[in-house]
Design an enzyme around this catalytic site. Sequence first.
Site, PDB file in Angstrom:
ATOM      1  N   HIS A  21      39.368  39.311  35.966  1.00 12.89           N
ATOM      2  CA  HIS A  21      39.613  39.465  37.400  1.00 12.89           C
ATOM      3  C   HIS A  21      41.103  39.525  37.786  1.00 12.89           C
ATOM      4  O   HIS A  21      41.604  40.546  38.236  1.00 12.89           O
ATOM      5  CB  HIS A  21      38.960  38.303  38.161  1.00 12.89           C
TER       6      HIS A  21
HETATM    7  O1  RIB Z   1      35.832  35.269  41.385  1.00 12.90           O
HETATM    8  C1  RIB Z   1      36.877  35.344  40.444  1.00 12.90           C
HETATM    9  C2  RIB Z   1      38.052  34.550  40.911  1.00 12.90           C
HETATM   10  O2  RIB Z   1      37.691  33.178  41.007  1.00 12.90           O
HETATM   11  C3  RIB Z   1      39.233  34.585  39.919  1.00 12.90           C
HETATM   12  O3  RIB Z   1      40.425  34.455  40.627  1.00 12.90           O
HETATM   13  C4  RIB Z   1      39.009  33.368  39.068  1.00 12.90           C
HETATM   14  O4  RIB Z   1      40.224  32.843  38.523  1.00 12.90           O
HETATM   15  C5  RIB Z   1      38.475  32.404  40.091  1.00 12.90           C
HETATM   16  O5  RIB Z   1      39.583  31.833  40.779  1.00 12.90           O
END
Ligand code: RIB
Length: 314
Positions: free
Chosen positions: A243
């Site tokens: 992500h």
């Molecule tokens: O949904 C993914 C996000 O949530 C990313 O930033 C991961 O690190 C968590 O913080």
Amino acid sequence: MTRRIIIDTDPGQDDAVAILLALASPPEITVEAIVACAGNVPLALTASNARKICELAGRPDIPVYAGCPGPMAARPLVTAEHVHGSTGLNGPDLPEPTMPLQPRHGVDFLIDTLRAEPRGALTLCALGPLTNIAMALIKAPDIASRIREIVLMGGGYFEGGNITPTAEFNFYVDPHAADIVFRSGVPIVMQPLDVTHRVLTTPDRLGRLRAIPTRAAAAVVAMLTFSERFDLDKYGSAGAPLHDPCVTAYLIRPELFSGRHINVEIETMSPLTIGMSVADFWRVTKRAPNALFIREVDDAGFYALLEERLARLP
Ligand code: RIB
Ligand code: CA
């Protein structure tokens, strides 16, 4: 022209990769500071993890601040140890940080720095819940016009949610903060689950990272090998989504990504859908566009960039 950034983050293995990618990428990016937020794990751990990551990159000079310990409104802090482990950075055995935490509160640092720097000099990269940035905007509304851009990982639309059926984790933890940021008028580039779920760390890609002879790359492999197991089990996909590095990769090579400038609003009331990002992707309302919603990515190009940059670190 280098992009001067402040990273707001809740490390988290994917946050760590995003931060390492940024630290490996002068002249495209200059990391001015890091502000820890509560999210994947509580603030004390994210503030420690942020410093561990800086020291892993050989950058104990980066000032690290601690921001708010939890969401803005009366909501319990929701964390994600089930994904990231009890430390938030499970996988590699990184030493306790020796670099100090800065004494000023992260929100005050954001306000003071944005006021001191020329208008548009700084970009905020948000990798976790938006509590710190929203609190800064509430406390000092004048900073909104001083921020060049907020590039954030959060939300989802066609992809739905990942912590509830409709909400992505960062926006779910602090939906009121997300609402404030999306109503702020600050230019926003949004990396939602719709694009991060197309950036999958497959075994082949993990193998290529494993072949990079640096300490940082070895730590990244250990991090991703730990955090991927939850997503592989949940999605049964070819690899786990990566992500947060979509945020810093966008600043280095924006041409890897494409999207649409649309209106995005955040649900803050409904117990069923709180934290949902309601993206008017097909422009069926007259609501003013407020975010570049990224939906497409050259994932092969992304991993080529990640490999090339991680090799630059110690
Ligand atoms: O949904 C993914 C996000 O949530 C990313 O930033 C991961 O690190 C968590 O913080
Ligand atoms: Ca994060």
